[in-house]
Structures are given as C-alpha cells and as structure tokens.
Design a protein around this motif. Structure first.
Motif, PDB file in Angstrom:
ATOM      1  N   SER A   1      34.051 -20.884  58.445  1.00 51.37           N
ATOM      2  CA  SER A   1      34.626 -20.938  57.086  1.00 51.37           C
ATOM      3  C   SER A   1      36.078 -21.800  57.034  1.00 51.37           C
ATOM      4  O   SER A   1      36.226 -22.639  56.199  1.00 51.37           O
ATOM      5  CB  SER A   1      34.769 -19.492  56.519  1.00 51.37           C
ATOM      6  OG  SER A   1      35.793 -19.616  55.284  1.00 51.37           O
TER       7      SER A   1
ATOM      8  N   GLU B   1      28.322  -9.866  69.418  1.00 47.98           N
ATOM      9  CA  GLU B   1      29.408  -9.693  69.407  1.00 47.98           C
ATOM     10  C   GLU B   1      30.537 -10.347  68.750  1.00 47.98           C
ATOM     11  O   GLU B   1      31.552 -10.143  68.412  1.00 47.98           O
ATOM     12  CB  GLU B   1      29.920  -8.793  70.623  1.00 47.98           C
ATOM     13  CG  GLU B   1      29.914  -9.800  71.926  1.00 47.98           C
ATOM     14  CD  GLU B   1      30.140  -8.849  73.117  1.00 47.98           C
ATOM     15  OE1 GLU B   1      31.242  -9.235  73.702  1.00 47.98           O
ATOM     16  OE2 GLU B   1      29.365  -8.024  73.348  1.00 47.98           O
ATOM     17  N   THR B   2      30.410 -11.876  68.944  1.00 52.58           N
ATOM     18  CA  THR B   2      31.406 -12.734  68.459  1.00 52.58           C
ATOM     19  C   THR B   2      30.804 -13.380  67.133  1.00 52.58           C
ATOM     20  O   THR B   2      31.500 -14.493  66.813  1.00 52.58           O
ATOM     21  CB  THR B   2      31.543 -13.829  69.424  1.00 52.58           C
ATOM     22  OG1 THR B   2      30.442 -14.324  69.730  1.00 52.58           O
ATOM     23  CG2 THR B   2      32.075 -13.289  70.869  1.00 52.58           C
ATOM     24  N   MET B   3      29.655 -12.746  66.375  1.00 55.54           N
ATOM     25  CA  MET B   3      29.417 -13.420  65.357  1.00 55.54           C
ATOM     26  C   MET B   3      30.520 -13.354  64.082  1.00 55.54           C
ATOM     27  O   MET B   3      30.627 -14.521  63.609  1.00 55.54           O
ATOM     28  CB  MET B   3      28.259 -12.586  64.786  1.00 55.54           C
ATOM     29  CG  MET B   3      27.619 -13.172  63.455  1.00 55.54           C
ATOM     30  SD  MET B   3      27.057 -15.221  63.801  1.00 55.54           S
ATOM     31  CE  MET B   3      25.724 -14.752  64.900  1.00 55.54           C
ATOM     32  N   ASP B   4      31.266 -12.304  64.118  1.00 59.50           N
ATOM     33  CA  ASP B   4      32.270 -12.603  62.981  1.00 59.50           C
ATOM     34  C   ASP B   4      33.107 -13.698  63.139  1.00 59.50           C
ATOM     35  O   ASP B   4      33.910 -14.221  62.288  1.00 59.50           O
ATOM     36  CB  ASP B   4      32.826 -11.236  62.914  1.00 59.50           C
ATOM     37  CG  ASP B   4      32.257 -10.039  62.274  1.00 59.50           C
ATOM     38  OD1 ASP B   4      31.154 -10.158  61.575  1.00 59.50           O
ATOM     39  OD2 ASP B   4      32.549  -8.770  62.667  1.00 59.50           O
ATOM     40  N   ASP B   5      33.900 -13.776  64.534  1.00 59.32           N
ATOM     41  CA  ASP B   5      34.609 -14.776  64.795  1.00 59.32           C
ATOM     42  C   ASP B   5      34.170 -16.383  64.697  1.00 59.32           C
ATOM     43  O   ASP B   5      34.838 -17.238  64.015  1.00 59.32           O
ATOM     44  CB  ASP B   5      35.133 -15.146  66.355  1.00 59.32           C
ATOM     45  CG  ASP B   5      35.944 -13.490  66.600  1.00 59.32           C
ATOM     46  OD1 ASP B   5      36.539 -13.055  65.733  1.00 59.32           O
ATOM     47  OD2 ASP B   5      35.996 -13.164  67.815  1.00 59.32           O
TER      48      ASP B   5
ATOM     49  N   GLU C   1      22.239 -12.610  66.431  1.00 53.92           N
ATOM     50  CA  GLU C   1      23.380 -11.849  66.247  1.00 53.92           C
ATOM     51  C   GLU C   1      23.987 -11.596  67.596  1.00 53.92           C
ATOM     52  O   GLU C   1      23.520 -11.835  68.795  1.00 53.92           O
ATOM     53  CB  GLU C   1      23.018 -10.665  65.779  1.00 53.92           C
ATOM     54  CG  GLU C   1      22.625 -10.786  64.255  1.00 53.92           C
ATOM     55  CD  GLU C   1      22.300  -9.501  63.568  1.00 53.92           C
ATOM     56  OE1 GLU C   1      22.598  -8.246  64.106  1.00 53.92           O
ATOM     57  OE2 GLU C   1      21.907  -9.434  62.414  1.00 53.92           O
TER      58      GLU C   1
ATOM     59  N   LYS D   1      31.593 -17.042  62.404  1.00 54.50           N
ATOM     60  CA  LYS D   1      31.448 -17.141  60.700  1.00 54.50           C
ATOM     61  C   LYS D   1      33.203 -17.466  60.312  1.00 54.50           C
ATOM     62  O   LYS D   1      33.264 -18.055  59.410  1.00 54.50           O
ATOM     63  CB  LYS D   1      30.997 -15.613  60.242  1.00 54.50           C
ATOM     64  CG  LYS D   1      29.537 -15.591  60.449  1.00 54.50           C
ATOM     65  CD  LYS D   1      29.016 -14.428  59.787  1.00 54.50           C
ATOM     66  CE  LYS D   1      27.669 -14.143  59.669  1.00 54.50           C
ATOM     67  NZ  LYS D   1      27.307 -12.864  59.350  1.00 54.50           N
ATOM     68  N   LYS D   2      34.330 -16.776  60.806  1.00 63.48           N
ATOM     69  CA  LYS D   2      35.346 -17.105  60.491  1.00 63.48           C
ATOM     70  C   LYS D   2      35.987 -18.750  60.723  1.00 63.48           C
ATOM     71  O   LYS D   2      36.366 -19.217  60.037  1.00 63.48           O
ATOM     72  CB  LYS D   2      36.491 -16.240  61.106  1.00 63.48           C
ATOM     73  CG  LYS D   2      37.815 -16.484  60.689  1.00 63.48           C
ATOM     74  CD  LYS D   2      38.820 -15.645  61.493  1.00 63.48           C
ATOM     75  CE  LYS D   2      40.138 -15.851  61.092  1.00 63.48           C
ATOM     76  NZ  LYS D   2      41.076 -14.958  61.903  1.00 63.48           N
ATOM     77  N   GLN D   3      35.192 -19.209  61.771  1.00 69.44           N
ATOM     78  CA  GLN D   3      35.736 -20.420  62.325  1.00 69.44           C
ATOM     79  C   GLN D   3      34.795 -21.779  61.277  1.00 69.44           C
ATOM     80  O   GLN D   3      35.394 -22.335  60.821  1.00 69.44           O
ATOM     81  CB  GLN D   3      35.284 -20.740  63.516  1.00 69.44           C
ATOM     82  CG  GLN D   3      36.295 -20.086  64.763  1.00 69.44           C
ATOM     83  CD  GLN D   3      35.915 -20.298  66.261  1.00 69.44           C
ATOM     84  OE1 GLN D   3      35.257 -21.202  66.467  1.00 69.44           O
ATOM     85  NE2 GLN D   3      36.059 -19.370  66.759  1.00 69.44           N
TER      86      GLN D   3
ATOM     87  N   GLU E   1      30.397 -24.435  55.983  1.00 68.68           N
ATOM     88  CA  GLU E   1      29.455 -23.355  55.244  1.00 68.68           C
ATOM     89  C   GLU E   1      28.081 -24.119  55.096  1.00 68.68           C
ATOM     90  O   GLU E   1      27.353 -23.530  54.849  1.00 68.68           O
ATOM     91  CB  GLU E   1      30.044 -22.659  54.018  1.00 68.68           C
ATOM     92  CG  GLU E   1      31.256 -21.556  54.397  1.00 68.68           C
ATOM     93  CD  GLU E   1      32.674 -22.435  54.381  1.00 68.68           C
ATOM     94  OE1 GLU E   1      33.579 -21.568  54.168  1.00 68.68           O
ATOM     95  OE2 GLU E   1      32.695 -23.576  53.929  1.00 68.68           O
TER      96      GLU E   1
END
Length: 103
Positions: free
Chosen positions: A16, A6-10, A4, A12-14, A21
C-alpha cells in the motif's frame, strides 16, 4: 501472493505504501496452486526458516524461474531455473535480482 503468514500485515502495508495495489494481489489460501503457477512470471520464495518447501519444487516443475532465500535447503533445487538470494542483501538488490529472473 498465495498463502498467509505472520508477516502478511506488514507485506500488505508495504504494498500500500508503495502504491502497488494494482500489481500485487493477495489471494489467501488456495488449493489449486498448480493452476495459479501457470499464470506467474517468476516464483519468489522468501523465508527466514523452511523445511523443504514443497511448493518451491512445484514451481520448478511448472517451469518457473524461482528465486528463494539461502535459508532454503539446497536439496530443494531440482532445476537450473532456481537461484538462492541472501536475506542480508539490501532490499533493493533482492528486488532487482527477482525482476531479472522474471524476464
């Protein structure tokens, strides 16, 4: 992806947005990383700042081709299966380099 950050959300968004996926799995924190390394084709280790990166040494010991950023200390290289890539390269070039080492 294991771990994990701090950029994990970014990330995951990329994944997607690019419809990847089915190709990328987010596994979170794992204690048996050595077992997961055996299932990988290439080990990519992008980092803006890093100490030694013990997992990078583990990946090399597992025989994986390793692509890491040039922010990693040179002391982490313990095999000929490791290359340093610049974060200043265009994203497309970095992706091609990683794919090249996976083959």
């Amino acid at each position: 992806m294991i771990g994990e950050g701090e950029t994990m959300d970014d990330v995951k968004k990329q994944v997607s947005e690019k419809g990847m996926e089915r190709q990328v799995r987010f596994l979170g924190i794992k204690k048996n990383v050595n077992e997961w390394l055996q299932a990988m084709d290439v080990f990519a280790f992008p980092s803006f700042a890093e100490g030694l990166g013990i997992v990078l040494i583990e990946a090399q010991a597992a025989g994986l081709p390793c692509c890491c950023t040039d922010t990693i200390p040179g002391e982490a290289k313990c095999s000929e299966n490791m290359v340093f890539l610049s974060l200043n390269e265009k994203k497309r070039c970095v992706g091609r380099n990683i794919a090249r080492y996976a083959c």
